[in-house]
Enzyme design. Sequence first.
Site, PDB file in Angstrom:
ATOM      1  N   ASP A   9       0.842  -1.125   0.083  1.00 36.89           N
ATOM      2  CA  ASP A   9      -0.103  -0.174  -0.098  1.00 36.89           C
ATOM      3  C   ASP A   9       0.895   1.349  -0.147  1.00 36.89           C
ATOM      4  O   ASP A   9       1.627   1.439   1.047  1.00 36.89           O
ATOM      5  CB  ASP A   9      -0.872  -0.060   1.316  1.00 36.89           C
ATOM      6  CG  ASP A   9      -1.662   1.021   1.288  1.00 36.89           C
ATOM      7  OD1 ASP A   9      -1.596   2.200   0.606  1.00 36.89           O
ATOM      8  OD2 ASP A   9      -2.402   1.665   2.441  1.00 36.89           O
ATOM      9  N   LYS A  71       2.465  11.477  -3.227  1.00 37.85           N
ATOM     10  CA  LYS A  71       1.462  10.698  -3.992  1.00 37.85           C
ATOM     11  C   LYS A  71       0.398  12.005  -4.720  1.00 37.85           C
ATOM     12  O   LYS A  71       0.027  11.615  -5.752  1.00 37.85           O
ATOM     13  CB  LYS A  71       0.720   9.765  -3.298  1.00 37.85           C
ATOM     14  CG  LYS A  71       0.209   8.892  -3.924  1.00 37.85           C
ATOM     15  CD  LYS A  71      -0.597   7.968  -2.814  1.00 37.85           C
ATOM     16  CE  LYS A  71      -1.725   6.928  -3.562  1.00 37.85           C
ATOM     17  NZ  LYS A  71      -2.219   6.155  -2.468  1.00 37.85           N
ATOM     18  N   ASP A 178     -13.421   5.014   1.692  1.00 37.63           N
ATOM     19  CA  ASP A 178     -11.924   5.135   2.183  1.00 37.63           C
ATOM     20  C   ASP A 178     -11.174   6.791   2.252  1.00 37.63           C
ATOM     21  O   ASP A 178     -11.262   7.189   1.144  1.00 37.63           O
ATOM     22  CB  ASP A 178     -11.054   4.261   1.124  1.00 37.63           C
ATOM     23  CG  ASP A 178      -9.618   4.296   1.286  1.00 37.63           C
ATOM     24  OD1 ASP A 178      -9.060   4.895   2.265  1.00 37.63           O
ATOM     25  OD2 ASP A 178      -8.824   3.806   0.629  1.00 37.63           O
TER      26      ASP A 178
END
Length: 597
Positions: A9, A71, A178
């Site tokens: 992840d 990210k 999420d």
Amino acid sequence: MSGFILGIDLGTTNSLVGVVDSGFPILLADAAGERLTPSAVHVAADGTLTVGAAALRRRVLEPSRTITSVKRLIGHRAGEAGWEPPYDLKALGLTPVEVSAAILGHLKSVAESALEQEVTRAVITVPAFFNDAQRAATREAGERAGLTVERILSEPTAAALAYGLDKLEGRRRIAVYDLGGGTFDVSVLELREGVFEVLATAGDTRLGGDDLDRSLAVAIWKKAAPEGSPDWENLEMGKRVRLIEAAEGVKKTLSTQAVAPVELPFFLEAWSLAVEVTRAELDALARPWVEATRKHCLRALSDAGLKPAELDEVVLVGGSTRMPLVRERVAEWFGREPCTTQHPDEAIALGAVIQGGVLSGSLRQVLLLDVTPLSLGIETFGGLMNVIIPRNSTLPCKAGELFTNAVSGQASMLIRVLQGERELAKDNWELGRVEVPFTPGPKGSARVGVQFALNVDGLLEVLTRDTVTGVDTVLAIQRTAVDVNDEAVEKMIAESVEFALEDMSERQWTEAALKGRELIEAVKAALDQLGEAISTEESAALSALAEAVERELQATTHQVAALKAANQALDDATQELAVRLIEQAMEASLARRGLAD
Ligand code: ADP
Ligand code: MG
């Protein structure tokens, strides 16, 4: 070489790595016993990279040398989009892909130390709403870290695997909500007999707990700043970073307590910051932020064709779902208490591990059917988006269409490959373009086939073929991936819902305008052809109708209804004219036959 496939992840805030060992999916700890690795990279003056908690410890001292939340920059040009990082990647001589590669390389070595052997294969997760370029950039980062990326897996799909592995019998429909540090994803899935099918997915790659930390830090500073001190914008970077870190701590405390203290000794020389923040104060800031996730939930449900009551469960993952306000809002929207059995930080990594185990054959087979989050298409006449693969199509998939030339004598056609949900090409994201040559001929004579193929990772390959000559051109979208302008896609994601109506009318106008121009041409041609055979009054009436269409076409504000009405009037008149022309022609031929008789 080992048969292990790592599950990774690669999070905005934290990253994890694991593997299926002796049939059990496990997450691996580093030398300090930690399974959670902060996704932070420190760049020393000599270029040495330090990853994880050690990098984070240097952030307060050297904020401009410590890269966090990289990210958020994946698949964007440095410094381009809305999020302003407290560092300048370019000045540090690194790209987002290289920074991600450093984090992945660190995770690889954590795994190798724990397993005491070399491991080279991995499954890496990405937000479901990552587009083609962002997925390609992630894959490239893995390869740079010395990993063979066996699969790019969507995060909510991974969470569903973790949730559903012990529930393989029967059938259930779930939503995975999420909310992490940098991204928000929601997916609706159907689980039946070992098949995990994503029905729909939606989200925002720029919405997460980080945003809240920043606004809370600003609020704390507003509340606590002593008389005459600089306001937030003028506060030096190191102090802002300290405040943001403190705000994050306060936010976390307020997930379980009603009041949290903030204490920053000697914050401004001799002055120490000391205030209290209440849960109510945080909730007031957090409410609009949570509400921003709602429209994505509604969209995923409506795309899946389900009502909230038809779901069996709403699974919460991501660190930010620990907030009581998030749980309360989600419960209300979905009309049920959400399922919190999954570890918010670990579920996604665990799902990646499970997928790695399935691929390496060390876990029983489950079948994953993921979808593409955004529509893919090409630009057509009038700057419109022509969708070839609609969003939420199951991966892998292939689709094609035949296109022709709009203009006589054209020798090539420019194919612009687009991704996005907007009606107009310019509002979508251009993934690449290719010029397809063909033999010049009259309008409509060329035959160019365009085929889109999406693989299981959601990466696109475009094939174009001149069906007359049989010449193929393959456009490898992946290579253009990292260096793209993200603004259009950001706008598109945020605005696709809001602008749906406006887009529709703009599309209708474009189509009506195309029709209007065709009609005007046709009338001109008919009048030329008829010459003396039509009365001056009739000819003038037709010209007037054509001018009315022309006026609408030239108007500064586009009036779809007026243009359509003008088109209709002209169309009706030319229909009558056509009938008359045919009658005339028949009479003439009858008359000729009569003469011949
Ligand atoms: P990502 O997937 O983006 O790396 P994570 O799922 O690891 O994110 O979640 C990180 C986010 O969760 C951070 O913004 C962090 O502040 C937040 N978070 C972690 N624990 C808590 C908590 N107890 N209360 C509120 N937010 C939390
Ligand atoms: Mg995450």
